[in-house]
Design an enzyme around this catalytic site. Structure first.
Site, PDB file in Angstrom:
ATOM      1  N   SER D 235       0.849  -1.173   0.000  1.00 37.38           N
ATOM      2  CA  SER D 235       0.000   0.000   0.000  1.00 37.38           C
ATOM      3  C   SER D 235       0.888   1.227   0.000  1.00 37.38           C
ATOM      4  O   SER D 235       2.109   1.137   0.123  1.00 37.38           O
ATOM      5  CB  SER D 235      -0.877   0.019   1.257  1.00 37.38           C
ATOM      6  OG  SER D 235      -1.715  -1.113   1.311  1.00 37.38           O
ATOM      7  N   SER D 273      -3.221  -3.170  -3.002  1.00 40.57           N
ATOM      8  CA  SER D 273      -2.470  -2.032  -2.485  1.00 40.57           C
ATOM      9  C   SER D 273      -3.439  -0.915  -2.119  1.00 40.57           C
ATOM     10  O   SER D 273      -4.040  -0.288  -2.982  1.00 40.57           O
ATOM     11  CB  SER D 273      -1.493  -1.536  -3.561  1.00 40.57           C
ATOM     12  OG  SER D 273      -0.773  -0.422  -3.090  1.00 40.57           O
ATOM     13  N   ASP D 275      -4.226   2.496  -1.381  1.00 39.84           N
ATOM     14  CA  ASP D 275      -3.509   3.736  -1.650  1.00 39.84           C
ATOM     15  C   ASP D 275      -4.371   4.936  -1.272  1.00 39.84           C
ATOM     16  O   ASP D 275      -5.423   5.161  -1.861  1.00 39.84           O
ATOM     17  CB  ASP D 275      -3.101   3.761  -3.120  1.00 39.84           C
ATOM     18  CG  ASP D 275      -2.229   2.559  -3.480  1.00 39.84           C
ATOM     19  OD1 ASP D 275      -1.384   2.181  -2.641  1.00 39.84           O
ATOM     20  OD2 ASP D 275      -2.416   1.995  -4.563  1.00 39.84           O
TER      21      ASP D 275
END
Lengths: 365, 365, 365, 365
Positions: D235, D273, D275
């Site tokens: 991330s 991930s 974000d």
């Protein structure tokens, strides 16, 4: 005296209820509470909405369930929201609690699940915990919920009738000027593909003018223990479950309809009321993702609900939410808490008289 | 017989209305209609909500106004949504019309504005046009709205009382089983900084069970001209205006509250009902952006409404929307349109009797 | 001289392309253009991305396709967004055009489809039309696109290689300081369930510093026909298609990744650049809804792409978008338009020398 | 060897940096870390981004600051998101930590603030805590962060140079195949109203192919301690601060641009991930709300940044994020953690040679 709305002859809407008229009418959904009211300053607790696959129990093992979240007013501390929205699934039980205890409860969910065999090697988990602010009756900064309370609520989760009113996460909450708490209701929808159940559980803690089947009811006398100008705003958490096969997009749309039921009870949707609706489908069991990731990879076989049948579920969401909120109020008792603050229970006799007056007159007309 | 709700003694909520109880109570807001019902197949029109700065008229010249959009159900063809949301401003009048005419109306707005001196050199513009599906009474595929109709509606926009019911974009719409149309209402809020006005105008075209001040009213007899199973779903467009100084974030929150008023009238929030609420503040005049761009660069001086005062505006949005929808129904007349379809007007006598029965009984209790 | 990036030895990323390296590598996807450059003031056009089921052609009849929209910057006039997002499907071809022509094109799509047998009795339709502002080279207020141009673009839609550069909706657009236009590219992903194709088509019209395979390229000499301070901002529309079975949620996530490719080409993501990415799956044919409604009711049989395979598609979206943007630039030619404004084509020799210099040095190291 | 990108001659973009090239160049912003690496299984920590008003220190007392959140991929456990988005303000320091420690850290923030005089009588607070999954090098289920670590990080927060690499919340994170951690950078923008600073701090932990100033760098040799098929996803949390006067809408737009910088470093934006980009303005000090509520009621005097100047800030967000990520990598050292897993540091010599080779060749051309 407490009674469920339907026991008082007050029946919102037209759809039939499930057997126990609660979220537990959805097969597999169980509800448990842990209630804290030992000290004078603490009127709070935790409520768990549980399904076997969300605690890795039973033959299906650990799975996720399709889920959707609708946020009417994001003024709240609910955790787990971005991942639930991004992935469209839920992977833990849903916990409700007092506003500032939300983080301890989320952490306790991790502790609880990690101790279970099905979670050996789990890489990460996304606890979903919602809250309302019961600070008028309970010291929210004490954050008294422990790992043990959370485990107790999950372990106590059972099918069948749901304890309502001043119990679990509803121990200290208020709504529409009166003492409220946990409430639940359900509706059975006869879809073209067969019957499905929609169940709702609310933690009611919001402002407005109590309105029962359209009849505005007089507010309670002012609480003289309350400082002038003291904030009297709250929130509402609405959890919906259904055995209808819906994906996260339609669960999100279903969740949004519950605010229509909330509106009918007299909510003023104030700016400080964090209003969240979360909908879960038990029919969309997903296969587990790669080891340690906990991601769904695919839904199992089965036809989703056709769009033309959604409207019946949407109506069910409105009706069951309205009734769950009424139950949360009518099953609550007058409560005194922190600082000597007192919340009156709804005077059921007066409300029944008021509403039946309307009904009587209507049947005459 | 037609009458506004308040003329019938039906007064939703507790806040006072503005002088004409319409969106035009907000200083600077004007409303105009163009109505098309010449041929048997056409029952439609266009309604314009206008402010001088949105057509480059008056001393302030061409400006934008802060705006916010809340989409409850995005099943609709409204245009202008992404830019309005991104920039938080509106730069053209708001037009309402029939579903498939929305693009011709948007194009007509461009033509209309481009012909005005203030728009010489304008680089681009973002028309905002909303719609509901009046296809039960009008041939939506005919798309009969022309540049002339749009210009006529804008040019006709006036302050003072607003024509309601079967007029403009409401000519062919239906709601809650009955003929509906355009409705409007307003509320005055006494904020700590002084009084402000919140006005609402609706194009009502949605399903559910008509509910007047909480009293469910019997649906009309089935329309035998309607094919069995024929879809009976619609939408609702709600336009809010206020002279309170709010930015786009709080205008969006204000807009969302209007769905609470819609819920109180009995909406079933069906899946095919595209429900949109758009809120505009006339108090946040923005300076124009670089030549030809039309971007706001800054708000003018002045304190925004303090958060603690928002709740009163939120309540006003609920109340005024409920009343505007009732007005849209009570001011409409029975209408026959395409295919011989007929929509009955609400039987006002019956509704008043039903509701006053409730009220009478309540005053006895 | 024009050439596709790959013909110049410039190959973004690592995944293989499809046979023609264009969005038409996705089976069933066809692309057509109508180009307008007859008068000195008009450098514009329309581009259609078509699938048989979206025009009611072929054995499957009229259907919808799963679709998802990601809006990076909503400063634009794209129509059809709220319904596409709410229902997660697209029901018409996708059209691209000049900013202020978007409404005429949307209306033309209605006219075009309504004339087809499969649309007899259609209740309503949601055209999806996106745009960028080609106003530097074309008179956007002229709105010259007619029903005939739209029909021509749809009817011309063909499989196989896609015309790129100054064609259709790319006739007048510019990107990264140079003349750009339409570009396309594709990638083949070997999923665990077999190979799938991801195709991208862009209408490139945005600002920033041209960056080719990571090498920043010098901007063109200033256009002396341009007034000082004149705005030089634009937008990017990115259409993705895939035969991978994805629902609207994952299509939305897929669409978002394309902005990563846009970033790699040097976009400065300016505030006035309306950047939209729309993704469609051809594998999720939906059954038509109730007559005249056009709603999907269910997806057909078939397993969706497992989450662990999504990452390969996400990477494909980044790579194919980067290459499609380069193609949109490298296939465009120097163009003079309204007001004598001129946009230079990218000097391909210089760029190749610059980038291969980097490559050569890297292979030495 | 570790070095900041700029010390190696690697300078992304064109805008000048602030004095220490870190988020602390924004006046009032301080950063502190607590690092945990005592046991072999623990490589984690906590990082605090602090401003006086967010801890009730200094003459302005307890305030909120305008804030905006952009979620590119919501697969993460960040807390505080819905309230921050709804109200457009932040009211506590921002804490970064290890994924499953996020709830203990949020609870510790409450404990920390509640003990301070300025928070006596505070009704509720909304901690904002973000995380990435450092599970490859650290036992995330141990959740080792305590109240003391959080207090230590906040108390250690200082102006001036920021410790980067394997420190605080970056102790155990990896990015683009290599050991990464915390990184920071800043840009000075000369707006028409004067200079402003934009600072970025990242906790980098995402996948893709390391790309330095556009040059793809070879991945590290495979870690043989890693099980085949073991997930290698992560991330990125990006915190932006600026002394430019922006409201939450434009802060949200600013935050989104940072993903453009992330794309330039080679992120593959994988599905797992999470974000997140959070932007804060120190210039929009808000007056405190009603006692115990913590709501902003109004912004103080001052002109917001004109829209035409936003683009420079947007570019700064892209550039500073790219450089902050490079710093997070280049300042990190090879680290061995739980299960004997090892992450290699970026081989700086090789990268510099690779990139300068490109540069050299470019200067020849």
């Amino acid at each position: 005296m407490t009674a469920r709305a339907r026991e008082l002859g007050l029946m919102p809407g037209t759809l039939p209820t499930g057997p126990v008229n609660a979220i537990t009418d959805v097969p597999g959904i169980r509800v448990g509470h842990a209630t804290l009211h030992d000290s004078a300053d603490i009127r709070t607790g935790v409520t768990a909405i549980v399904h076997d696959v969300l605690i890795g129990e039973g033959p299906a093992g650990r799975r996720t369930l399709p889920a959707g979240l609708s946020v009417f007013n994001g003024f709240g501390k609910m955790v787990g929201t971005t991942q639930l929205t991004e992935l469209g699934v839920i992977e833990t039980p849903v916990l409700l609690t007092s506003t500032l205890s939300v983080f301890r409860v989320a952490d306790a969910v991790l502790t609880y699940l990690h101790a279970r065999p099905a979670y050996a090697g789990a890489g990460t988990l996304n606890p979903v915990v919602a809250e309302t602010n019961d600070g008028y009756l309970s010291d929210i900064w004490a954050r008294p919920i422990t790992d043990q309370h959370v485990a107790a609520a999950i372990d106590a989760a059972a099918a069948g009738p749901v304890a309502e009113g001043c119990v679990g996460a509803g121990t200290g909450t208020s709504a529409l000027g009166y003492k409220a708490g946990i409430g639940s209701s359900s509706r059975v929808c006869s879809l073209s593909t067969g019957p499905v159940v929609l169940g709702v559980l609310v933690q009611a803690n919001f402002g407005g003018l109590l309105t029962v089947l359209g009849v505005p009811c007089p507010p309670p006398p002012a609480d003289t223990s309350k400082a002038p100008g003291e904030a009297d705003h709250g929130s509402c958490v609405i959890v919906l479950a259904t055995d209808a096969r819906l994906d996260s997009r339609n669960l999100t749309r279903l969740a949004a309809r519950s605010f229509g039921g909330m509106a009918r009870t007299g909510s003023d949707f104030s700016g400080r009321s964090g209003d969240y609706a979360l909908a879960i489908s038990t029919a969309g069991l997903t296969r587990d993702g790669p080891a340690g990731v906990g991601l769904a990879t695919a839904t199992e076989e089965g036809d989703p609900v056709p769009d033309k049948d959604l409207d019946l579920l949407f109506l069910a969401a409105i009706e069951a939410t309205e009734e769950a909120i009424l139950n949360s109020l009518f099953m609550a008792v007058t409560t005194t808490g922190v600082g000597g603050h007192t919340r009156q229970a709804v005077p059921l006799d007066e409300v029944v008289a008021l509403v039946s007056g309307r009904s009587a007159r209507r049947s005459e007309s």
